[in-house]
Structure formats: C-alpha cells, structure tokens
Design a protein around this motif. Sequence first.
Motif, short mmCIF file in Angstrom:
data_model
loop_
_atom_site.label_atom_id
_atom_site.label_comp_id
_atom_site.label_asym_id
_atom_site.label_seq_id
_atom_site.Cartn_x
_atom_site.Cartn_y
_atom_site.Cartn_z
N ARG A 116 9.73 13.85 -7.36
CA ARG A 116 8.53 13.35 -6.68
C ARG A 116 8.08 12.04 -7.31
O ARG A 116 7.70 11.10 -6.61
CB ARG A 116 7.41 14.37 -6.75
CG ARG A 116 6.23 13.92 -5.89
CD ARG A 116 4.99 14.76 -6.02
NE ARG A 116 5.23 16.18 -6.16
CZ ARG A 116 4.26 17.07 -6.27
NH1 ARG A 116 3.00 16.69 -6.26
NH2 ARG A 116 4.54 18.34 -6.40
N GLY A 117 8.16 11.95 -8.63
CA GLY A 117 7.76 10.72 -9.32
C GLY A 117 8.60 9.53 -8.89
O GLY A 117 8.08 8.43 -8.65
N SER A 118 9.92 9.73 -8.77
CA SER A 118 10.78 8.61 -8.37
C SER A 118 10.50 8.20 -6.94
O SER A 118 10.53 7.01 -6.60
CB SER A 118 12.25 8.98 -8.55
OG SER A 118 12.65 9.95 -7.60
N GLN A 119 10.19 9.17 -6.07
CA GLN A 119 9.86 8.84 -4.69
C GLN A 119 8.56 8.04 -4.63
O GLN A 119 8.46 7.04 -3.90
CB GLN A 119 9.71 10.11 -3.85
CG GLN A 119 11.04 10.81 -3.59
CD GLN A 119 10.85 12.13 -2.85
OE1 GLN A 119 9.74 12.60 -2.64
NE2 GLN A 119 11.96 12.73 -2.46
N GLU A 120 7.55 8.47 -5.42
CA GLU A 120 6.27 7.77 -5.43
C GLU A 120 6.42 6.35 -5.97
O GLU A 120 5.83 5.40 -5.44
CB GLU A 120 5.24 8.55 -6.25
CG GLU A 120 4.80 9.84 -5.54
CD GLU A 120 3.94 10.73 -6.43
OE1 GLU A 120 3.72 10.38 -7.62
OE2 GLU A 120 3.50 11.78 -5.94
N ARG A 121 7.22 6.18 -7.02
CA ARG A 121 7.46 4.84 -7.58
C ARG A 121 8.15 3.94 -6.55
O ARG A 121 7.82 2.77 -6.42
CB ARG A 121 8.30 4.93 -8.86
CG ARG A 121 7.53 5.44 -10.06
CD ARG A 121 8.35 5.29 -11.34
NE ARG A 121 9.59 6.07 -11.33
CZ ARG A 121 9.68 7.34 -11.69
NH1 ARG A 121 8.61 8.00 -12.08
NH2 ARG A 121 10.85 7.95 -11.67
N ARG A 122 9.10 4.50 -5.81
CA ARG A 122 9.80 3.72 -4.81
C ARG A 122 8.85 3.27 -3.70
O ARG A 122 8.85 2.10 -3.31
CB ARG A 122 10.95 4.55 -4.21
CG ARG A 122 11.79 3.79 -3.19
CD ARG A 122 12.92 4.66 -2.65
NE ARG A 122 12.43 5.78 -1.90
CZ ARG A 122 12.08 5.75 -0.60
NH1 ARG A 122 12.18 4.62 0.08
NH2 ARG A 122 11.67 6.82 0.01
N ILE A 123 8.01 4.17 -3.24
CA ILE A 123 7.06 3.83 -2.18
C ILE A 123 6.05 2.79 -2.68
O ILE A 123 5.72 1.83 -1.97
CB ILE A 123 6.32 5.09 -1.66
CG1 ILE A 123 7.33 6.08 -1.06
CG2 ILE A 123 5.24 4.74 -0.65
CD1 ILE A 123 8.12 5.55 0.11
N ALA A 124 5.56 2.97 -3.92
CA ALA A 124 4.60 2.01 -4.48
C ALA A 124 5.23 0.62 -4.59
O ALA A 124 4.59 -0.40 -4.29
CB ALA A 124 4.12 2.49 -5.84
N LYS A 127 5.35 -0.99 -1.21
CA LYS A 127 4.04 -1.48 -0.79
C LYS A 127 3.70 -2.78 -1.49
O LYS A 127 3.18 -3.72 -0.85
CB LYS A 127 2.96 -0.43 -1.07
CG LYS A 127 3.06 0.74 -0.13
CD LYS A 127 1.92 1.70 -0.31
CE LYS A 127 2.15 2.87 0.61
NZ LYS A 127 0.99 3.50 1.10
#
Length: 141
Positions: A116-124, A127
Amino acid sequence: MAGPLRVNATVTIPENELTWRFSRSSGPGGQSVNTTDSRVQVRWDAAASGVLTPEQRERLLGRLSSRLVDGVLQVTSSEQRSQLQNRETAEQRLAQIVAAALAPPARARRATKATRGSQERRIAQKKRRGNVKRLRRDTSD
C-alpha cells in the motif's frame, strides 16, 4: 589437460569423446604464425555421449540448440600463440558452456502485490508531476 574433462561434480567427459583439430591461427604469433598449427578446435558429440543421463541430455540439447550442429558442440580457441594454451582455453570454455547448460533452472518468481505504501508513493509522485506540468501551461486563452 590430458585425460577426462571435468565439467561439474556429476559430469566428466572422457577423453575419447573429444575430437581435436588443429590449424593455423590468424591471430598473434610473429614469424611463426604461418608455420605452426596453434588454432585449436574441440568437438563433443553431446547427443551421442554416454556420460549424460536422459534428463541431462534433454536439458543440454534444449538449451544449446542454437550452438549445436547435429548434436555436436564445437569450441574454437586461437587467442594464444601456443597450441597448448589454446587447448587449455578451449577445454575450459567447453566445460563452462556444458556446466551452464546443465545447471538446474532458476526457481520461478512468486507473484506479489505492490504494498500500500508503494502504491501511495507512486500516486503522490504522479500528482506532483501533474502539478508541475499544469503550472507550465499557457493560461492566456
């Protein structure tokens, strides 16, 4: 050098299965390059070899299919001036090729999910990059 060729712990190629051929090398050698047969070619009939198990033979023939001609593996060496050194080089190269082909296949990669952390970092990051590009736009419409 003289004697059987040890490939790995389980495979040793007997000397009578190796065929040697010597010819004049085009490489370094000075005045003797046109008079001595320093180029070495060693051939091994892998398809008819008695030292391989059926599984080993199948794996070797499959992996080396592009290098084999009628089931025969051929290695040539002409880097050195000396025929003896070229023989040793050709033997070592043949043993390395056969050992690499007989090595067991690598374990299959186990598929994993992205954290989940890697997905959130990718989305951030996406953006942030989108904001940078948005700020570069020409706003004079």
